[in-house]
Design an enzyme around this catalytic site. Structure first.
Site, PDB file in Angstrom:
ATOM      1  N   ALA A  64       0.841  -1.189   0.000  1.00  0.00           N
ATOM      2  CA  ALA A  64       0.000   0.000   0.000  1.00  0.00           C
ATOM      3  C   ALA A  64       0.879   1.242   0.000  1.00  0.00           C
ATOM      4  O   ALA A  64       2.108   1.158  -0.065  1.00  0.00           O
ATOM      5  CB  ALA A  64      -0.925  -0.021   1.213  1.00  0.00           C
ATOM      6  N   SER A  65       0.239   2.389   0.086  1.00  0.00           N
ATOM      7  CA  SER A  65       0.974   3.643  -0.027  1.00  0.00           C
ATOM      8  C   SER A  65       1.867   3.900   1.172  1.00  0.00           C
ATOM      9  O   SER A  65       2.922   4.527   1.051  1.00  0.00           O
ATOM     10  CB  SER A  65      -0.009   4.807  -0.189  1.00  0.00           C
ATOM     11  OG  SER A  65      -0.951   4.811   0.867  1.00  0.00           O
ATOM     12  N   GLY A  77       2.655   1.303   3.714  1.00  0.00           N
ATOM     13  CA  GLY A  77       3.342   0.120   4.212  1.00  0.00           C
ATOM     14  C   GLY A  77       3.036  -1.091   3.349  1.00  0.00           C
ATOM     15  O   GLY A  77       2.326  -0.995   2.345  1.00  0.00           O
ATOM     16  N   GLN A  78       3.575  -2.226   3.754  1.00  0.00           N
ATOM     17  CA  GLN A  78       3.319  -3.468   3.031  1.00  0.00           C
ATOM     18  C   GLN A  78       3.213  -4.619   4.019  1.00  0.00           C
ATOM     19  O   GLN A  78       3.697  -4.530   5.151  1.00  0.00           O
ATOM     20  CB  GLN A  78       4.389  -3.740   1.991  1.00  0.00           C
ATOM     21  CG  GLN A  78       5.791  -3.912   2.518  1.00  0.00           C
ATOM     22  CD  GLN A  78       6.816  -3.876   1.397  1.00  0.00           C
ATOM     23  OE1 GLN A  78       6.892  -2.926   0.615  1.00  0.00           O
ATOM     24  NE2 GLN A  78       7.631  -4.940   1.311  1.00  0.00           N
ATOM     25  N   VAL A  79       2.542  -5.693   3.597  1.00  0.00           N
ATOM     26  CA  VAL A  79       2.231  -6.807   4.484  1.00  0.00           C
ATOM     27  C   VAL A  79       2.987  -8.053   4.052  1.00  0.00           C
ATOM     28  O   VAL A  79       3.016  -8.406   2.864  1.00  0.00           O
ATOM     29  CB  VAL A  79       0.717  -7.094   4.490  1.00  0.00           C
ATOM     30  CG1 VAL A  79       0.403  -8.329   5.332  1.00  0.00           C
ATOM     31  CG2 VAL A  79      -0.042  -5.885   5.032  1.00  0.00           C
ATOM     32  N   ASP A 125     -11.630   3.825   5.912  1.00  0.00           N
ATOM     33  CA  ASP A 125     -10.887   3.531   4.684  1.00  0.00           C
ATOM     34  C   ASP A 125     -11.344   2.193   4.102  1.00  0.00           C
ATOM     35  O   ASP A 125     -10.557   1.254   3.954  1.00  0.00           O
ATOM     36  CB  ASP A 125      -9.385   3.496   4.984  1.00  0.00           C
ATOM     37  CG  ASP A 125      -8.539   3.594   3.721  1.00  0.00           C
ATOM     38  OD1 ASP A 125      -9.070   4.014   2.679  1.00  0.00           O
ATOM     39  OD2 ASP A 125      -7.345   3.247   3.775  1.00  0.00           O
TER      40      ASP A 125
END
Length: 556
Positions: free
Chosen positions: A135-136, A138-140, A289
């Protein structure tokens, strides 16, 4: 966006690149959409409007993917507005939900070591180095704890805080430009909008706060077995690292996958709508969101079942949340009731009290407009509303040109993020079920609100009655003491009469309160029996009429 630890020179370059793009785009849109058709009456030049707007959407998508940060979030918002934007535009912007490029592993590994003070292999039994979602902010990554539990680890993009601050400065410049347009300045408090957006975005960068939000949502939905919320693992959570329980599901806009799993898309839309009604009107705390990347469906029951299979609604990403005060929720609940009852005057009064209408708005003109709109469009699905003939729209514009010219509407600061959230939800619901009708979904909720208000009114009346009863029980003793004092000469007789008058007033008030309680009871009884038991319903109406007659008689 390939900046991991941005240099000041990189940030300055980013600011000017972003500012120039925003300025040129605003000027181009203003020229083609406002100046030519309305100032110069050259609307015929808009024959290629569809291709031009698609071009703007592609330019913005490419810009957002290249720059990242705030601009991806704005694009995700517009990509979910299937209710107001044509499918060819939302399809272009939908790439922003999936095509955000992840940060390379070496940068993520450094972030984990800095935050957890240990290497990933020391903290986790297994850690997938490939990002499952980017995502803008962070990342998982998926991982497994030494205890065997499957988790999702959200890692903040290195350097994103500095990038966000630069983007907010550029956005501030665009807002300062828009403030010069009186039409916008009069109806939207742009400075307040910017401050709230900036504060919310900065809060999204605090993963400890996000973990607390997840716990709050879990508490609010603990009685709903069909809403799943992942629990945080606090020992592995910091401001920049968030470790949550791993819950898998089908993305809410993967329509073919939902159908293959036997999930009714219409039921998903209804469930999502009802869950948000609870968040907004009851809890005053809502997930702000809800783009498709943050909502999933987890099928229940037998995997072989292919029709009307039950499911759970799964929320993830709790960084952006909204709050609504109790006063605003109470007014909004009354607006729901007024909408279903078509009480236009009450709708307008409440809209002014909440700040959606300017105080000087013409009530009579607005009532006439609401009557026309409700008569024509009440209960229509989103598909029906979006297919209304353009000639009919033009006719409405002519009919209500005075209201449109004055445009007495505004966006209160407290409802900025709620409006954004409802806009996204409207688009998602339309994509799931083109026949979905928000007003149709409001009706059962409004009936429940009416019942709750009736019970609440009875409870309040009963409380007042109990207080008066306590007072009346004590009256004989107090009156006896009062008479003894008169006999003993301790109290002048002329001082007694006002007290006796007050006692008579209390007795009259008690009688009126008793009648009011019975009137509320008869009215509530009629409401709940009006469809099932005919004779009982008529008896309730008769009882209510008798109580009204008694009260009118008592006022003569």
């Amino acid at each position: 966006m390939a900046i991991y630890h941005p240099h000041p020179a990189d940030l300055r370059r980013r600011f000017w690149t972003t500012s120039l793009y925003l300025a040129s785009t605003l000027v181009e849109i203003w020229w083609w959409e406002v100046v030519l058709p309305y100032r110069f009456r050259l609307g015929f030049l808009n024959r290629n409007a569809v291709e031009r707007r698609q071009g703007w959407a592609k330019e913005y998508r490419d810009f957002a993917l290249r720059m990242g940060g705030v601009w991806i979030k704005l694009g995700q918002f517009f990509s979910s507005r299937a209710d107001v934007l044509p499918p060819d535009i939302t399809a272009i912007l939908a790439d922003l939900q999936d095509e955000v490029q992840p940060v390379p592993w070496f940068a993520i590994e450094e972030q984990i070591i800095r935050e957890l003070q240990a290497r990933p292999e020391q903290v986790f039994a297994d850690f997938d180095k490939t990002a499952k979602a980017a995502a803008s902010l962070g990342q998982v990554h998926f991982a497994r704890l030494h205890t065997g539990e499957e988790v999702a680890v959200k890692v903040q993009r290195p350097g994103i805080r500095a990038i966000i601050e630069v983007d907010l400065r550029a956005l501030r410049g665009a807002i300062n430009t828009l403030k010069n347009i009186s039409f916008i300045r009069r109806r939207v408090k742009l400075d307040a909008l910017y401050e709230e957006f900036a504060a919310t975005l900065r809060l999204e960068l605090d993963y400890v706060a996000e973990a607390r939000h997840a716990e709050q949502f879990a508490e609010n939905f603990k009685d709903d077995p069909h809403v799943d919320l992942p629990r945080p693992y606090w020992p592995l959570t910091t401001v920049r690292i968030l470790t949550l329980e791993r819950i898998l599901g089908i993305k809410i806009n993967e329509y073919e996958a939902l159908e293959r799993a036997g999930i009714s898309r219409a039921e998903v839309a209804e469930k999502m709508f009802s869950v948000y009604l609870k968040q907004v009107f009851e809890d005053g705390f809502f997930h702000a969101d809800p783009h498709p990347g943050n909502l999933f469906i987890r099928p229940r029951g037998e995997s072989g079942r292919r029709v009307n299979r039950s499911f759970d609604l799964v929320f993830i990403d709790f960084g952006m949340v909204g709050h609504i005060s109790e006063r605003s929720r109470a007014l909004m609940r009354r607006m729901v009731i007024a909408t279903v009852q078509r009480d236009y005057a009450e709708l307008i009064r409440l809209s002014k009290e909440l700040g959606f209408l300017l105080p000087e708005a013409d009530n009579r003109a607005l009532i006439a407009a609401l009557e026309t709109l409700f008569d024509r469009y009440y209960g229509m699905s989103m598909a029906e509303l979006t297919s209304i003939d353009y000639a009919e729209v033009e006719q409405l514009i002519q009919q209500f040109r005075d209201i449109i010219y004055d445009f007495p509407f505004q966006i209160p600061q407290d409802f900025i993020f709620l409006g954004r959230t409802l806009g996204i939800l409207s688009g998602i619901a339309t994509g799931l079920d083109p026949q979905f009708s928000p007003l149709g979904g409001l009706e059962p909720f409004a009936r429940r609100l009416i019942g709750a208000e009736a019970v609440g009114a009875i409870g309040e009346a009963a409380r007042e009655a109990s207080e008066l009863a306590v007072l009346l029980v004590a009256l004989p003793r107090r009156l006896d003491r009062l008479l003894r004092r008169i006999e003993d000469g301790d109290l002048a007789e002329e001082a007694v009469q006002p007290a006796l008058d007050r006692l008579e007033g209390i007795e009259g008030a008690f009688n009126r309160l008793t009648d009011t309680i019975m009137l509320i009871g008869f009215s509530a009884g009629w409401y709940f029996t009006r469809e099932e038991e005919g004779r009982i319903s008529y008896s309730m109406i008769a009882g209510a009429a008798w109580m009204i007659w008694r009260q009118l008689k008592g006022r003569r």
